[in-house]
Each structure stands twice: as structure tokens, then as C-alpha cells.
Write an enzyme that holds these catalytic residues in place. Sequence first.
Site, PDB file in Angstrom:
ATOM      1  N   HIS A  15     -19.910 -27.914 -18.737  1.00 41.62           N
ATOM      2  CA  HIS A  15     -21.013 -28.057 -17.772  1.00 41.62           C
ATOM      3  C   HIS A  15     -20.426 -28.567 -16.457  1.00 41.62           C
ATOM      4  CE1 HIS A  15     -25.530 -28.994 -17.196  1.00 41.62           C
ATOM      5  NE2 HIS A  15     -24.942 -29.109 -16.014  1.00 41.62           N
ATOM      6  N   HIS A  17     -20.641 -27.660 -12.239  1.00 44.48           N
ATOM      7  CA  HIS A  17     -21.190 -26.863 -11.130  1.00 44.48           C
ATOM      8  C   HIS A  17     -20.129 -26.655 -10.052  1.00 44.48           C
ATOM      9  CE1 HIS A  17     -25.534 -27.018 -12.257  1.00 44.48           C
ATOM     10  NE2 HIS A  17     -25.126 -28.070 -12.927  1.00 44.48           N
ATOM     11  N   GLY A 172     -32.267 -26.622 -11.409  1.00 45.40           N
ATOM     12  CA  GLY A 172     -33.193 -26.970 -10.326  1.00 45.40           C
ATOM     13  C   GLY A 172     -34.240 -27.975 -10.747  1.00 45.40           C
ATOM     14  N   HIS A 199     -30.898 -26.231 -18.447  1.00 47.39           N
ATOM     15  CA  HIS A 199     -30.980 -27.642 -18.053  1.00 47.39           C
ATOM     16  C   HIS A 199     -32.345 -28.181 -18.495  1.00 47.39           C
ATOM     17  CE1 HIS A 199     -27.729 -26.965 -15.097  1.00 47.39           C
ATOM     18  NE2 HIS A 199     -27.681 -28.267 -14.928  1.00 47.39           N
ATOM     19  N   GLU A 202     -33.337 -33.886 -18.360  1.00 49.78           N
ATOM     20  CA  GLU A 202     -32.564 -34.681 -17.393  1.00 49.78           C
ATOM     21  C   GLU A 202     -33.536 -35.462 -16.501  1.00 49.78           C
ATOM     22  OE1 GLU A 202     -30.548 -32.460 -14.322  1.00 49.78           O
ATOM     23  OE2 GLU A 202     -29.121 -34.065 -13.918  1.00 49.78           O
ATOM     24  N   ASP A 279     -20.481 -32.203 -15.064  1.00 53.59           N
ATOM     25  CA  ASP A 279     -21.602 -31.839 -14.186  1.00 53.59           C
ATOM     26  C   ASP A 279     -21.102 -31.509 -12.777  1.00 53.59           C
ATOM     27  OD1 ASP A 279     -24.224 -31.166 -13.858  1.00 53.59           O
ATOM     28  OD2 ASP A 279     -24.949 -33.190 -13.469  1.00 53.59           O
TER      29      ASP A 279
HETATM   30 ZN    ZN Z   1     -26.056 -29.446 -14.274  1.00 52.23          ZN
END
Ligand code: ZN
Length: 343
Positions: A15, A17, A172, A199, A202, A279
Site C-alpha cells: 500500500h 501511493h 478518496g 480503502h 480509515e 501509505d
Molecule cells: Zn492509501
Amino acid sequence: MIQQFIDRMPKIDLHCHLDGSLSPATIRVLAERVGIDLPDDPKDLTAMLTAPEDCSSLVEYLTRFELPVACLQTAENFYTAALDLASDAASENVIYIEVRFAPLLSAHERLPADVVVRSVIEGLEEGKRRFGVKYGLILCAMRHHPHEMNEQLLPLAEKYLGSGVVALDLAGDEKGYPACKHHQLFADALKRGIPYTIHAGEADGPGSIWSALDLGARRIGHGISAKDDPELMKHCAAKGIGFELCPVSNLQTKAARDWDDYPFRLFLDEGMTVTVNTDNRTVSNTNLTREFTELDARYGLTTAEIERLVRTSAAVSFADDQLKQELNKAFDMFLAEYQSAEN
Ligand SMILES: [Zn+2]
């Protein structure tokens, strides 16, 4: 001793980005190419790219993506960004990384999404050649994008599946846009044989994770709020749903209040399938070495536990079976070397 093990072991990041993981040095290169002025003082640039440890919310955290996204507007910049991430990952012995990003945040009339995706694959491919980092690319649909937009990702994912792309994702604003609005996208992905992660859990409660599971997700990005729903934890443990934990980021965005509230041990004790990831390497000022080091500092990990976490990442990755075997073999070799050095 554990630190040496963490430093040297082959690592897997599921994971990560792209836009949140670009080094300040690379941002300078990309910004200059597209004519964006940056502060001269490195400290000021870092402040624009990295969220504070005591970040107030996910909203503040997300402001650190503005500059990278503004830089990612040409094919050349996507290529450089992807290559930079591979180089960065290689420097801490990452042997496999699943890089994700949202092509439709950058695509426009003169830069088709296909070119964007191809440029990232070419950058990662060059990274594999130069640094030996294997990869899979995950294309993120956005929760706030209408279906007509997100569905453009389906033919793209299908075209590059097996030659760079491994899966889709939904990213998002989790609270504002429930996953069920995107049921058509994931029903179509399922039909076309495109795997996906979502996702969830979170910035919203367990209900958001249940929705992601209803859509057929086999992996959940973060999934922290499952800690508040014993039935959900049991269900995910039984089904082997892969949880992509990103501890440093999860604390910054307040997915968990603090380390005492963080469900790392809880999830493991519940028999859930837990993986450790970054992340955003730059926004969260982290890498896998730091993630494991922080977990060890809080929970006292054994080498056997760390090994299990890495092998779990291999098992639930979107890599094909042959690559999964290679990843496990790389860990076998590391262990053999490490143990013989110890004796
Ligand atoms: Zn993420």
C-alpha cells in the site's frame, strides 16, 4: 538485533501511493520541468510535502498531496516519479512494491489516461531493471468521481493487466462518498477478472468496511475501524481478508487515536490477515524500516512475527503465483544468511 533484522530483511510494500511518496529532490526536478516555483529553503519544501506528526485530521494530511499532484501532469514526470519511488524502495531492500495512484486526477485532453499509466509502468519497469524491485501497479478510482469517469479505468486495467497493472482500488473521501455508490464499477471489474482492494475503515466506521466486502473486496486499505466490530473481525479472519495496515499514517490521520488505540495486536490475536505498509513515504515521512521499527518499539516483535508479516504480504499480494514463490524464496535466503551470520 531486531533492528539489524528489520534493516536487512527483504521487504514487501502493498500500500504505497505514488504521489505521496516522491522525494523532495525529485519534486524539485518535476516542478522545474512544469514551471512551478518552489521555496529555496529545503525546510519549507519539506513542510509542503510532509504532514506533521500531530496532524489534526485526514483533511490536513491530504493538503500535502497538492504539490505532487500539480507536478504529475506530464508523461515524463510520471516516468521520473515512478523510477524515483523504485530507487527509494530499493534503498531499504524492498523487493516487491504495489504502487497505486489515480490516473484520472492527471489525465486531460493532451495527456490521455493511457499515456499516464504507460509512463508509470515504464518508470517502474526501469526501476525493476536497475534496482531489481518487482512491482504491481494499482489504479485508484476516486470516491468523489462519477461512475462515468471511474469506469474509464476498466478498459485501462484490462489492457495492462499482466503487463504492469495488477488491480483496481477505491480511494478518496470515505465519509462523504460511500463505496456502494461504486457497485457497478466493482461488479464490472469482477466480471472482467480484475482484482481489487478498497480503502475503508480509515475515516469511517465498520459499516464502510462491510460495504467494501459487499462489493467483493478481498483486501482492505487500512481497515482500522474493524476494531470496533467483533463480528466483522471474526468474519474477516475466517475469510482471510488482507488488511493493509499503514501504522504511521493511520496515527497521523487519526484513524486510531494513539498507539494504545491501534489494533495491530488485536487484529493478530483475532487471527486476521495483517500486512504492514507505508501509505505515503514522503507525506508520512516513513518507509517500511520505520514502520516495523515503530511496531517493535510499541509491541516488541520477534523475528518470527516479522517473518510471518512479510510472508503474509507475499501471500495476499496481487502478484502471480510464480512471483509469490520468488518473494518467499528471497526471504528464505535472507534467513539462511542471517542465521549463519548469527552462529
Ligand atoms: Zn492509501
